[in-house]
Design a protein around this motif. Sequence first.
Motif, PDB file in Angstrom:
ATOM      1  N   LEU A 125      -5.093  -6.891  -4.335  1.00  0.00           N
ATOM      2  CA  LEU A 125      -5.025  -6.909  -2.877  1.00  0.00           C
ATOM      3  C   LEU A 125      -3.872  -6.045  -2.406  1.00  0.00           C
ATOM      4  O   LEU A 125      -2.783  -6.072  -2.998  1.00  0.00           O
ATOM      5  CB  LEU A 125      -4.836  -8.344  -2.360  1.00  0.00           C
ATOM      6  N   LEU A 126      -4.103  -5.283  -1.346  1.00  0.00           N
ATOM      7  CA  LEU A 126      -3.077  -4.403  -0.783  1.00  0.00           C
ATOM      8  C   LEU A 126      -2.549  -4.973   0.523  1.00  0.00           C
ATOM      9  O   LEU A 126      -3.317  -5.463   1.358  1.00  0.00           O
ATOM     10  CB  LEU A 126      -3.632  -3.006  -0.538  1.00  0.00           C
ATOM     11  N   ALA A 127      -1.224  -4.880   0.685  1.00  0.00           N
ATOM     12  CA  ALA A 127      -0.579  -5.305   1.930  1.00  0.00           C
ATOM     13  C   ALA A 127       0.045  -4.099   2.600  1.00  0.00           C
ATOM     14  O   ALA A 127       0.348  -3.089   1.955  1.00  0.00           O
ATOM     15  CB  ALA A 127       0.489  -6.359   1.642  1.00  0.00           C
ATOM     16  N   GLU A 128       0.249  -4.198   3.884  1.00  0.00           N
ATOM     17  CA  GLU A 128       0.900  -3.120   4.621  1.00  0.00           C
ATOM     18  C   GLU A 128       2.279  -2.847   4.015  1.00  0.00           C
ATOM     19  O   GLU A 128       3.038  -3.775   3.723  1.00  0.00           O
ATOM     20  CB  GLU A 128       1.051  -3.508   6.095  1.00  0.00           C
ATOM     21  N   LEU A 164      -4.803   2.636  -8.194  1.00  0.00           N
ATOM     22  CA  LEU A 164      -4.902   1.603  -9.232  1.00  0.00           C
ATOM     23  C   LEU A 164      -5.323   0.258  -8.641  1.00  0.00           C
ATOM     24  O   LEU A 164      -6.171  -0.434  -9.199  1.00  0.00           O
ATOM     25  CB  LEU A 164      -3.558   1.453  -9.952  1.00  0.00           C
ATOM     26  N   VAL A 165      -4.685  -0.092  -7.535  1.00  0.00           N
ATOM     27  CA  VAL A 165      -5.011  -1.357  -6.875  1.00  0.00           C
ATOM     28  C   VAL A 165      -6.061  -1.071  -5.806  1.00  0.00           C
ATOM     29  O   VAL A 165      -5.740  -0.718  -4.669  1.00  0.00           O
ATOM     30  CB  VAL A 165      -3.759  -2.011  -6.259  1.00  0.00           C
ATOM     31  N   ILE A 166      -7.317  -1.174  -6.205  1.00  0.00           N
ATOM     32  CA  ILE A 166      -8.417  -0.979  -5.267  1.00  0.00           C
ATOM     33  C   ILE A 166      -8.575  -2.291  -4.502  1.00  0.00           C
ATOM     34  O   ILE A 166      -8.846  -3.335  -5.101  1.00  0.00           O
ATOM     35  CB  ILE A 166      -9.736  -0.637  -5.996  1.00  0.00           C
ATOM     36  N   ASP A 167      -8.373  -2.233  -3.190  1.00  0.00           N
ATOM     37  CA  ASP A 167      -8.301  -3.462  -2.395  1.00  0.00           C
ATOM     38  C   ASP A 167      -9.560  -4.303  -2.551  1.00  0.00           C
ATOM     39  O   ASP A 167     -10.689  -3.815  -2.406  1.00  0.00           O
ATOM     40  CB  ASP A 167      -8.088  -3.106  -0.919  1.00  0.00           C
ATOM     41  N   ASN A 215       0.862  -1.183   0.000  1.00  0.00           N
ATOM     42  CA  ASN A 215       0.000   0.000   0.000  1.00  0.00           C
ATOM     43  C   ASN A 215       0.903   1.239   0.000  1.00  0.00           C
ATOM     44  O   ASN A 215       1.161   1.858   1.024  1.00  0.00           O
ATOM     45  CB  ASN A 215      -0.904  -0.015   1.231  1.00  0.00           C
ATOM     46  N   THR A 216       1.382   1.588  -1.191  1.00  0.00           N
ATOM     47  CA  THR A 216       2.411   2.620  -1.340  1.00  0.00           C
ATOM     48  C   THR A 216       1.905   3.802  -2.163  1.00  0.00           C
ATOM     49  O   THR A 216       1.441   3.621  -3.292  1.00  0.00           O
ATOM     50  CB  THR A 216       3.652   2.032  -2.058  1.00  0.00           C
ATOM     51  N   ASP A 217       1.959   4.983  -1.608  1.00  0.00           N
ATOM     52  CA  ASP A 217       1.741   6.245  -2.326  1.00  0.00           C
ATOM     53  C   ASP A 217       0.517   6.190  -3.239  1.00  0.00           C
ATOM     54  O   ASP A 217      -0.602   6.077  -2.759  1.00  0.00           O
ATOM     55  CB  ASP A 217       3.002   6.618  -3.111  1.00  0.00           C
ATOM     56  N   THR A 276       5.645 -10.278   5.030  1.00  0.00           N
ATOM     57  CA  THR A 276       4.805 -11.397   5.477  1.00  0.00           C
ATOM     58  C   THR A 276       3.355 -11.170   5.066  1.00  0.00           C
ATOM     59  O   THR A 276       2.682 -12.082   4.562  1.00  0.00           O
ATOM     60  CB  THR A 276       4.895 -11.567   7.005  1.00  0.00           C
ATOM     61  N   ASP A 277       2.874  -9.965   5.269  1.00  0.00           N
ATOM     62  CA  ASP A 277       1.508  -9.621   4.869  1.00  0.00           C
ATOM     63  C   ASP A 277       1.345  -9.763   3.357  1.00  0.00           C
ATOM     64  O   ASP A 277       0.342 -10.312   2.871  1.00  0.00           O
ATOM     65  CB  ASP A 277       1.191  -8.184   5.315  1.00  0.00           C
ATOM     66  N   LEU A 278       2.335  -9.273   2.616  1.00  0.00           N
ATOM     67  CA  LEU A 278       2.261  -9.361   1.155  1.00  0.00           C
ATOM     68  C   LEU A 278       2.297 -10.820   0.697  1.00  0.00           C
ATOM     69  O   LEU A 278       1.564 -11.207  -0.226  1.00  0.00           O
ATOM     70  CB  LEU A 278       3.408  -8.572   0.520  1.00  0.00           C
ATOM     71  N   ALA A 279       3.130 -11.632   1.323  1.00  0.00           N
ATOM     72  CA  ALA A 279       3.203 -13.053   0.972  1.00  0.00           C
ATOM     73  C   ALA A 279       1.849 -13.723   1.186  1.00  0.00           C
ATOM     74  O   ALA A 279       1.406 -14.546   0.367  1.00  0.00           O
ATOM     75  CB  ALA A 279       4.281 -13.752   1.799  1.00  0.00           C
TER      76      ALA A 279
END
Length: 372
Positions: free
Chosen positions: A314-317, A306-309, A299-301, A322-325
């Motif tokens: 899916l957006l990760a912290e 574009l990436v609507i969760d 979840n960057t800038d 670990t969250d992204l994985a």
Amino acid sequence: MDKKKTIVHIIPNFNFGGAEIYLLDVLKHINKEKYNIHIITIRPNIEWFKKELNIIEGLTVHALNVKSLVNVKWALSLGKIIKRLKPDIVHSHLNLSVLVIGFLKKFIKSPIYVATQHSVYKEKTFYYKVLKKAMLSNDVLLANSKFTENYLNEIKENKNTDIRTIVLGVDFKRYSFNYNRNKVLKELGLPLDGKIVGNIGRYKHHKGHVYLIEMFEEVLKKEKNAHLLLVGSGPLKQEIISLVKEKNLEINVKFVDETKNVSKYLSAFDLYCSTSVSESFGISVLEAIMFNIPVASFNTDAIPELVIDNQTGLLAEKLNTTDLAEKVIALLKDDEKRANIKMNQKSFVEDYTIQSHLLKLESFYDNVISLL
């Protein structure tokens, strides 16, 4: 019929990058019946798109081919071109162009100076202070996303600074959607039943490839048939190759050099993963969405634009590998979730075509020129 207006774009080079690809699409498709279009490139490396630039009807290319920036005579040469062309608008892209125009505009007063802000400056060095001052000296700043607009409003020193947002667009016709996925995988030496996580981008710090490798290491613990396909070149590539070897991931990580033909590799991705730690727009992410590829990202800038969760991905912290994985694994395992995301992506990309962008950009040009 009204006299054509003259627009001069300035960019440091035409390397393979998001800003360059965007500008190439603008130069190809902008209305040449309304505008005389010129492009000034500063550095000699325009080989990636030289052939394409030279065949664009109605475009004049001025390549300065500056090999060393130390001798500032090149800046004077650029200024002479601007004076000779007598443009209505000088439109700058990327740092070097913004810097030199910040200097030249003190001596060439007539045109409207516009800069598209393709990145945000988080560093506090002397260089970036000078760059920020040069950027803010433009008559109009165009933000490429709402995130960039908010950033510019935060740093502006004059409340009257004219900041407008025109989100970028891409030319869908430039891509090929006809590649045979199995054929591409076979050519790459990847298993036909493999789950391919892909990324396209220059190997630079802000693209976060180190986090991408750390994330993928965690994914492999649960998804043994996952493979990471990395497309790109850049100064940190060898460092990332060494990191992959250090973690004994060579069998499951494939490196492909930078290429204009991203369609071929996008066709092989089951999932696109972005670990950028700074991103003012995200052309590669948009390309993935355009190819109907589910996206997992920090979840960057500007990325959440574009990436609507749970809609287009899916957006990760941010920085949490670990969250992204976990997000990547969830997408690889859940066919229904992937299908729902793909369905949402189809309508989402309609607002990001180059045609949609140019309607807004040409309207902007006409509006500011009418105020002269």
